[in-house]
Scaffold this motif. Structure first.
Motif, PDB file in Angstrom:
ATOM      1  N   ILE A 117       1.160  -1.191  -0.068  1.00  0.00           N
ATOM      2  CA  ILE A 117      -0.052  -0.154  -0.001  1.00  0.00           C
ATOM      3  C   ILE A 117       0.737   1.318  -0.031  1.00  0.00           C
ATOM      4  N   GLU A 118       2.199   1.557   1.117  1.00  0.00           N
ATOM      5  CA  GLU A 118       2.581   2.313   0.688  1.00  0.00           C
ATOM      6  C   GLU A 118       3.761   2.941  -0.362  1.00  0.00           C
ATOM      7  N   ARG A 119       4.214   1.562  -0.872  1.00  0.00           N
ATOM      8  CA  ARG A 119       4.837   1.532  -2.398  1.00  0.00           C
ATOM      9  C   ARG A 119       3.863   2.409  -3.295  1.00  0.00           C
ATOM     10  N   LEU A 120       2.241   1.615  -3.586  1.00  0.00           N
ATOM     11  CA  LEU A 120       1.790   2.682  -4.534  1.00  0.00           C
ATOM     12  C   LEU A 120       0.946   3.931  -3.981  1.00  0.00           C
ATOM     13  N   ASP A 121       1.543   4.051  -3.067  1.00  0.00           N
ATOM     14  CA  ASP A 121       0.955   5.775  -2.670  1.00  0.00           C
ATOM     15  C   ASP A 121       2.018   6.103  -3.341  1.00  0.00           C
ATOM     16  N   GLN A 122       3.124   5.941  -3.200  1.00  0.00           N
ATOM     17  CA  GLN A 122       4.305   6.531  -3.499  1.00  0.00           C
ATOM     18  C   GLN A 122       4.187   7.350  -4.803  1.00  0.00           C
ATOM     19  N   GLU A 123       4.029   5.505  -5.263  1.00  0.00           N
ATOM     20  CA  GLU A 123       4.427   5.501  -6.924  1.00  0.00           C
ATOM     21  C   GLU A 123       2.900   6.325  -7.404  1.00  0.00           C
ATOM     22  N   ILE A 124       1.188   6.464  -6.713  1.00  0.00           N
ATOM     23  CA  ILE A 124       0.319   7.773  -7.342  1.00  0.00           C
ATOM     24  C   ILE A 124       1.302   9.377  -7.034  1.00  0.00           C
ATOM     25  N   ARG A 125       2.071   8.994  -6.097  1.00  0.00           N
ATOM     26  CA  ARG A 125       2.069  10.447  -5.892  1.00  0.00           C
ATOM     27  C   ARG A 125       3.702  10.904  -7.208  1.00  0.00           C
ATOM     28  N   GLU A 126       4.478  10.212  -7.747  1.00  0.00           N
ATOM     29  CA  GLU A 126       5.321  10.536  -8.424  1.00  0.00           C
ATOM     30  C   GLU A 126       4.990  10.404  -9.411  1.00  0.00           C
ATOM     31  N   LEU A 127       3.960  10.019  -9.613  1.00  0.00           N
ATOM     32  CA  LEU A 127       2.780  10.327 -11.091  1.00  0.00           C
ATOM     33  C   LEU A 127       2.410  11.177 -11.453  1.00  0.00           C
ATOM     34  N   ARG A 128       2.092  11.634 -10.302  1.00  0.00           N
ATOM     35  CA  ARG A 128       0.937  13.029 -10.077  1.00  0.00           C
ATOM     36  C   ARG A 128       1.822  14.171 -10.632  1.00  0.00           C
ATOM     37  N   GLU A 129       3.314  13.700 -10.135  1.00  0.00           N
ATOM     38  CA  GLU A 129       4.320  15.085  -9.351  1.00  0.00           C
ATOM     39  C   GLU A 129       4.591  14.729 -10.925  1.00  0.00           C
ATOM     40  N   ALA A 130       4.570  13.620 -12.515  1.00  0.00           N
ATOM     41  CA  ALA A 130       5.431  14.130 -13.515  1.00  0.00           C
ATOM     42  C   ALA A 130       4.210  14.507 -14.660  1.00  0.00           C
ATOM     43  N   LEU A 131       2.787  14.283 -13.948  1.00  0.00           N
ATOM     44  CA  LEU A 131       1.685  14.632 -14.972  1.00  0.00           C
ATOM     45  C   LEU A 131       1.943  16.016 -14.556  1.00  0.00           C
ATOM     46  N   ALA A 132       1.426  16.514 -13.356  1.00  0.00           N
ATOM     47  CA  ALA A 132       1.928  18.485 -13.434  1.00  0.00           C
ATOM     48  C   ALA A 132       3.159  19.031 -13.786  1.00  0.00           C
ATOM     49  N   ARG A 133       3.997  18.149 -13.749  1.00  0.00           N
ATOM     50  CA  ARG A 133       5.359  18.998 -14.674  1.00  0.00           C
ATOM     51  C   ARG A 133       4.262  18.798 -15.970  1.00  0.00           C
ATOM     52  N   ALA A 134       4.667  17.689 -16.366  1.00  0.00           N
ATOM     53  CA  ALA A 134       3.918  17.303 -18.343  1.00  0.00           C
ATOM     54  C   ALA A 134       3.009  18.608 -18.307  1.00  0.00           C
ATOM     55  N   GLU A 135       1.832  18.674 -17.548  1.00  0.00           N
ATOM     56  CA  GLU A 135       1.212  19.720 -18.232  1.00  0.00           C
ATOM     57  C   GLU A 135       1.836  21.176 -17.810  1.00  0.00           C
ATOM     58  N   GLU A 136       2.191  21.123 -16.964  1.00  0.00           N
ATOM     59  CA  GLU A 136       2.957  22.688 -16.832  1.00  0.00           C
ATOM     60  C   GLU A 136       3.620  22.876 -18.429  1.00  0.00           C
ATOM     61  N   GLN A 137       4.323  21.647 -18.500  1.00  0.00           N
ATOM     62  CA  GLN A 137       5.352  22.085 -20.255  1.00  0.00           C
ATOM     63  C   GLN A 137       4.042  22.178 -21.321  1.00  0.00           C
ATOM     64  N   LEU A 138       3.156  21.137 -21.318  1.00  0.00           N
ATOM     65  CA  LEU A 138       2.458  21.977 -21.776  1.00  0.00           C
ATOM     66  C   LEU A 138       1.821  23.212 -22.164  1.00  0.00           C
ATOM     67  N   HIS A 139       1.747  23.618 -21.578  1.00  0.00           N
ATOM     68  CA  HIS A 139       0.881  24.505 -20.883  1.00  0.00           C
ATOM     69  C   HIS A 139       1.645  25.865 -21.581  1.00  0.00           C
ATOM     70  N   LYS A 140       3.657  25.759 -21.437  1.00  0.00           N
ATOM     71  CA  LYS A 140       4.145  26.578 -21.897  1.00  0.00           C
ATOM     72  C   LYS A 140       4.189  26.662 -22.717  1.00  0.00           C
ATOM     73  N   LEU A 141       4.466  25.727 -23.461  1.00  0.00           N
ATOM     74  CA  LEU A 141       4.042  25.802 -25.285  1.00  0.00           C
ATOM     75  C   LEU A 141       3.128  26.128 -25.874  1.00  0.00           C
ATOM     76  N   LYS A 142       2.253  25.396 -25.299  1.00  0.00           N
ATOM     77  CA  LYS A 142       0.605  26.460 -26.003  1.00  0.00           C
ATOM     78  C   LYS A 142       0.606  27.427 -25.827  1.00  0.00           C
ATOM     79  N   SER A 143       1.025  28.448 -24.888  1.00  0.00           N
ATOM     80  CA  SER A 143       0.862  30.438 -24.663  1.00  0.00           C
ATOM     81  C   SER A 143       2.244  30.950 -25.527  1.00  0.00           C
ATOM     82  N   GLU A 144       3.112  30.255 -26.021  1.00  0.00           N
ATOM     83  CA  GLU A 144       4.150  30.228 -26.588  1.00  0.00           C
ATOM     84  C   GLU A 144       3.824  30.611 -27.920  1.00  0.00           C
ATOM     85  N   ALA A 145       4.461  32.235 -28.169  1.00  0.00           N
ATOM     86  CA  ALA A 145       4.145  32.303 -30.232  1.00  0.00           C
ATOM     87  C   ALA A 145       4.945  31.455 -31.118  1.00  0.00           C
ATOM     88  N   PRO A 146       4.062  31.261 -32.156  1.00  0.00           N
ATOM     89  CA  PRO A 146       4.705  30.045 -33.011  1.00  0.00           C
ATOM     90  C   PRO A 146       5.702  30.385 -33.611  1.00  0.00           C
TER      91      PRO A 146
END
Length: 110
Positions: free
Chosen positions: A81-110
């Motif tokens: 349970i602890e290992r899975l909770d940790q994995e979920i936290r890490e995946l959520r952090e990775a997702l948040a970073r990826a979403e932030e990068q995507l948002h920056k790329l979309k907001s930049e001028a082409p």
């Protein structure tokens, strides 16, 4: 009335060891330590010809082993349970970073 020393010796020899009594939850290190102590006591009782004492120690050892076996699944489940909770936290952090990068790329001028 004074107690017979021989009777006291027999009573003490037949009394179960204090650490063989169930005390509730234990960890693996405690199980190993108690098991080693009980096995040494059993060998000593055997060498002294105290077969009843040895049998009592064997029963205490069997109870300890049953208690420690029940401990293992609970620990492994909690560890999973602890290992899975940790994995979920890490995946959520990775997702948040990826979403932030995507948002920056979309907001930049082409």
């Amino acid at each position: 009335m004074r107690a017979n020393p021989c009777f006291l010796f027999i009573a003490l020899a037949l009394a179960p060891p204090a650490m063989a009594q169930p005390t509730g939850p234990v960890d693996n290190a405690e199980c190993k330590a108690e098991r080693a102590t009980l096995e040494q006591d059993m060998e000593l009782a055997h060498s002294k010809g105290q077969m009843l004492r040895r049998r009592q120690l064997a029963e205490a050892l069997a109870a300890l082993q049953a208690r420690c076996e029940n401990l293992a699944p609970a620990q492994s489940r909690a560890a999973k349970i602890e290992r899975l909770d940790q994995e979920i936290r890490e995946l959520r952090e990775a997702l948040a970073r990826a979403e932030e990068q995507l948002h920056k790329l979309k907001s930049e001028a082409p």
